[in-house]
Scaffold this active site. Structure first.
Site, mmCIF file in Angstrom:
data_model
loop_
_atom_site.group_PDB
_atom_site.id
_atom_site.type_symbol
_atom_site.label_atom_id
_atom_site.label_comp_id
_atom_site.label_asym_id
_atom_site.label_seq_id
_atom_site.Cartn_x
_atom_site.Cartn_y
_atom_site.Cartn_z
ATOM 1 N N GLU A 428 6.495 0.450 -6.368
ATOM 2 C CA GLU A 428 6.259 0.522 -4.683
ATOM 3 C C GLU A 428 6.269 1.853 -4.576
ATOM 4 O O GLU A 428 7.331 2.447 -4.750
ATOM 5 C CB GLU A 428 6.999 -0.284 -3.978
ATOM 6 N N ASP A 501 11.449 -1.987 -3.213
ATOM 7 C CA ASP A 501 12.832 -1.438 -2.531
ATOM 8 C C ASP A 501 13.548 -2.805 -2.143
ATOM 9 O O ASP A 501 12.907 -3.920 -1.909
ATOM 10 C CB ASP A 501 12.765 -0.850 -1.148
ATOM 11 N N ASP A 503 14.862 -4.243 0.505
ATOM 12 C CA ASP A 503 14.644 -4.438 1.875
ATOM 13 C C ASP A 503 13.642 -5.605 2.010
ATOM 14 O O ASP A 503 13.020 -6.009 1.411
ATOM 15 C CB ASP A 503 14.724 -3.125 2.674
ATOM 16 N N ASP A 505 10.833 -5.040 3.650
ATOM 17 C CA ASP A 505 9.424 -4.353 3.548
ATOM 18 C C ASP A 505 9.291 -4.594 2.011
ATOM 19 O O ASP A 505 8.156 -5.146 1.538
ATOM 20 C CB ASP A 505 9.442 -3.053 3.732
#
Ligand code: TSJ
Length: 640
Positions: A428, A501, A503, A505
Site C-alpha cells: 500500500e 498498514d 490500522d 484503513d
C-alpha cells in the site's frame, strides 16, 4: 422401577458387534474424517433424525446441548423412536437403530427419511464411535432407556418411569480413542444448526453451551424457512424490491423449494441444497433453476416488449447479476458426483426444479409487473456492461498478443525465474513501496506498490474493473489471467503477500484486495497462495537494543522481560511508511523471521464468507465498522 421390555439375546448379537467394529476400525469411511469436522458430523447425524421427524410432521422443537463434559444431548418432541419388536432382527426397533449399520429410517414402516446423504449413515455409527451413548424414549405415557458403550448394549431396553410428553432424547460422548479432537466448537454447531433451521421452516432449534460459567443459549426459528434465508443473505445489502420470490412444489417424488431476491450489487450468491446438505458444486437441481430463470425472464421480456424480437437474448449471467437465491430439494435417492461428491447427479431433479420454477415464476412476474420490470432493466444494463467488458478484454488480449506480456512499470520484479522460489509483495502506498524495494531480496521478492485505495469490485461492473490501473497491474504481474481465462499454471509467484498498514484503513485496503482475488481468482486463495504480512505495531528501544511487538499483549510481554523503566523508548507505528528499509526487512519481510497469515476459505461456509465480504463491501456503513474492529475470521494463523 425397572421392567425389561426385551430379554432375547441371540447369535445375531455377534454379527451386530462385527458391524460396529468395522465402523470403529475405519471411522473415516463412515463420517469422512476423525478430525474436528468428523466430530461435529456426529451431532448432525443425530439431529438429522429429528429433522426427519419434523418433515414427517410430528416434531416442532429440537434442543441441542453441549454438556459440561463435552457430551452432546439432543432432545426432540416427536413421536419417539418406535420400541416395538422389529421382526427381522427380533429386537426393539430402537435397538436396531443404534446397533445395526445402515438401519436408519428403514424400520417400523412409514418412516420417511430424506436427510443425510454424503455420509448419511445414522445413529449406529455415532453409537459405535461414542465412549457411551444413552437413549431415552418418551412414548405412550412411559419412559424407556437403553445404554451402550463403544457400541455394545449395556442392558436391554428398559422402562424407567412415566411421562406426559413424547419424544426422543440421545446423549453421547465421542470416543477419545477415535477422534483427534473431542472438544466441540460452539460456533461450528451454531452455524450448521442455523442453516438446518433455515432449511426446515417452522422447526425451532435451541442450542445451549453448558460448559460456560453462564450457559449460552441461541434459538433458531424461521417461520418462512428459505425465504428468511434469502432475507438474511441480503441483510446488509439493498434489495431491488421488497418481495422475496418463492416457488414450492412437488414433481414425482422430488420436493422443490426456491427463494430469491435481487439486490443492487453485481454479484450472484446462489446456494443449493439437497436433503439439507449443501452442494457447493451445484448439479442438476442448480442447472434446472438456471434454465428456468433464463427462459422465464427472456419470455417475459419479449412478451412485454422490454426486449425487441430482434434483440439478443439476456444471458443467464445478466439475469443473475445481484441475485441472492436458495435452492433446496428433497429427493429419496440422491446421487452425488464429482471428486468431492458435492454435485447432484440425478437427472430427474433438473426437470423437477425447472418445471416448478418456470410455472411459479411466470405467474409471479405476471402478478408483479413492476418487480419484473426492475429485474429485466437491471439485466439489460448488465448485458450492455458485459458487451463493453468483452471489448475491453479483447483489447487487452490483443495487446498482449502483439507486445508479449509487458509487465507493469511500477513492478520491481525479482530475478529468479522459477515461480516456486518467488513471492510478490503488494504494498500500500508509494513510500512504503520504496522502502520495500530497498529492503527486499532482489532474487526472490518482487514488489508492486499500489496507490491508495483500490477499486471496490463489489460496487463496480466488470467493464470498470478491467480498465482500473491498479487491478490491471496485479493481473499482469500474477500472469494467470482472470475469470474463465484463469490458469494457475501461469502463476509467476508462489506467494502473494498483501502488505498494508496495521490500522483500519490498511485493513480496509487488504479487504478490497482479498475481495478482488476472491471474486476473480478464487483458486489463488483456495490453493493457499495468498498471505497477509504482519508489520509490527510497536518498536521498543532500550540501551541500543531494539524489540518489536505485533500487538498490545506482546508489548506487555517485552516490557515485563526488559523491565519497565525510563530507558524504554516506545514508538507506535502508524504506518509502514514510518519504518526504514532495514526495519521493514527485519520485522516483516525476512523469510527467516517474519510472520505471514495465510488467507483461507472455509469450504463449508462459503456462503458465510460471502456475508463477510459483503459486510465489508456493502453500502451500509454500520456493519462494516463492527466487522473491522472484530477482525477477519477467514484468516488463519500460520508461522513461516
Ligand atoms: F438418531 C437417533 F436415532 F438416535 C435419533 C432419532 C435421535 C434423536 C434425537 C431423535 C430421533 C428420532 C426418531 N426422533 N423421532 C424419531 N421418529 C421415529 O423414529 C419414528 C417414529 C414413529 C414412526 C412411525 O411410523 O410410527 C416412525 C419413525 C421413523
Amino acid at each position: 422401577m425397572s421392567t425389561e421390555v426385551n430379554g432375547e439375546y441371540g447369535a445375531d448379537q455377534i454379527q451386530i458387534l462385527e458391524g460396529l467394529e468395522a465402523v470403529r476400525k475405519r471411522p473415516g469411511m463412515y463420517i469422512g474424517s476423525t478430525s474436528i469436522r468428523g466430530l461435529h458430523h456426529l451431532v448432525y447425524e443425530i439431529v438429522d433424525n429429528s429433522i426427519d421427524e419434523a418433515l414427517a410432521g410430528f416434531c416442532s422443537e429440537i434442543q441441542v446441548t453441549i454438556c459440561k463434559d463435552n457430551s452432546i444431548k439432543v432432545i426432540d418432541n416427536g413421536r419417539g423412536i418406535p420400541i416395538g419388536i422389529n421382526h427381522k432382527a427380533g429386537l426393539p426397533a430402537v435397538e436396531v437403530v443404534f446397533t445395526i449399520l445402515h438401519a436408519g429410517g428403514k424400520f417400523g414402516g412409514g418412516g420417511y427419511k430424506v436427510s443425510g446423504g454424503l455420509h448419511g449413515v445414522g445413529a449406529s455409527v455415532v453409537n459405535a464411535l461414542s465412549e457411551w451413548l444413552e437413549v431415552t424414549i418418551y412414548q405412550n405415557g412411559k419412559m424407556y432407556r437403553q445404554r451402550y458403550e463403544r457400541g455394545k448394549v449395556m442392558y436391554p431396553l428398559k422402562e424407567i418411569g412415566v411421562t406426559e410428553r413424547t419424544g426422543t432424547e440421545v446423549i453421547f460422548l465421542p470416543d477419545k480413542e477415535i477422534f483427534e479432537e473431542t472438544v466441540f466448537d460452539y460456533e461450528i454447531l451454531r452455524q450448521r444448526l442455523r442453516e438446518m433451521a433455515f432449511l426446515t421452516k417452522g422447526i425451532k432449534i435451541i442450542l445451549t453451551d453448558e460448559r460456560l460459567e453462564e450457559p449460552k443459549t441461541r434459538e433458531f426459528y424461521y417461520e418462512g424457512g428459505i425465504k428468511e434465508y434469502v432475507a438474511y443473505l441480503n441483510r446488509h445489502k439493498n434489495p431491488l424490491y421488497d418481495q422475496i420470490i418463492y416457488c414450492e412444489g412437488q414433481r414425482d417424488d422430488i420436493y422443490v423449494e426456491v427463494a430469491l431476491q435481487h439486490n443492487n450489487s453485481y454479484q450472484e450468491g446462489t446456494y443449493s441444497f439437497v436433503n439439507n446438505i449443501t452442494t457447493p458444486e451445484g448439479g442438476t437441481h442448480l442447472t434446472g433453476f438456471r434454465n428456468a430463470l433464463t427462459k422465464t425472464f427472456n419470455d417475459y421480456a419479449k412478451k412485454n416488449k422490454i426486449l425487441k424480437e430482434n434483440e439478443t437474448n439476456l444471458t443467464g449471467e445478466d439475469i443473475r447479476e445481484g441475485l441472492s437465491a436458495i435452492i433446496s430439494i428433497k429427493i429419496s435417492e440422491p446421487q452425488f458426483e464429482g471428486q468431492t461428491k458435492q454435485k447432484l447427479g440425478n437427472s430427474e431433479a433438473r426437470g423437477a426444479v425447472e418445471s416448478v420454477v418456470t410455472e411459479q415464476l411466470t405467474y409471479f412476474l405476471e402478478q408483479n409487473p413492476s418487480v419484473a420490470k426492475m429485474i429485466c432493466d437491471k439485466a439489460v444494463l448488465a448485458q450492455r456492461a458485459r458487451d463493453a467488458a468483452r471489448k475491453a478484454r479483447d483489447l487487452t488480449r490483443r495487446k498482449t498478443a502483439l507486445e508479449g506480456t509487458s509487465l507493469p512499470g511500477k513492478l520491481a520484479d525479482c530475478s529468479d525465474k522459477d515461480p516456486k522460489n518467488c513471492e510478490i509483495y503488494i504494498v500500500e502506498g508509494d513510500s512504503a513501496g520504496g522502502s520495500a524495494k530497498t529492503a527486499r531480496n532482489r532474487a526472490t521478492q518482487a514488489i508492486l506498490p499500489l496507490r491508495g485505495k483500490i477499486l471496490n469490485v463489489e460496487k463496480s461492473r466488470l467493464d470498470k474493473i478491467l480498465v482500473n490501473n491498479e487491478i490491471k497491474a496485479m493481473i499482469t504481474a500474477f500472469g494467470t489471467g482472470i475469470g474463465e481465462d484463469f490458469d494457475i499454471e501461469k502463476l509467476r509467484y508462489d506467494k502473494i503477500v498483501i502488505m498494508t498498514d496495521a490500522d483500519v484503513d490498511g485493513a480496509h485496503i487488504a479487504t478490497l484486495m482479498l475481495t478482488f482475488l476472491y471474486r476473480f481468482m478464487p483458486d489463488l486463495i483456495r490453493k493457499g497462495h495468498v498471505y497477509l504480512a504482519q508489520p509490527p505495531l510497536y518498536k521498543i528501544d532500550k540501551n541500543k537494543k531494539v524489540y518489536y511487538a505485533y500487538d498490545d499483549k506482546e508489548l506487555n510481554e517485552v516490557l515485563s522481560e526488559i523491565g519497565r523503566d525510563s530507558n524504554n523508548k516506545i514508538q507506535r507505528y502508524k504506518g509502514l511508511g514510518e519504518m526504514d528499509a532495514e526495519q521493514l526487512w527485519d520485522t516483516t519481510m525476512d523469510p527467516e523471521k517474519r510472520i505471514l497469515l495465510r488467507v483461507t476459505i472455509d469450504e463449508e461456509s462459503e456462503s458465510e464468507i460471502d456475508v463477510v465480504f459483503n459486510t465489508l463491501m456493502g453500502d451500509k456503513v454500520e456493519p462494516r465498522r463492527e466487522f473491522i474492529e472484530t477482525n477477519a475470521k477467514y484468516v488463519k494463523n500460520l508461522d513461516i
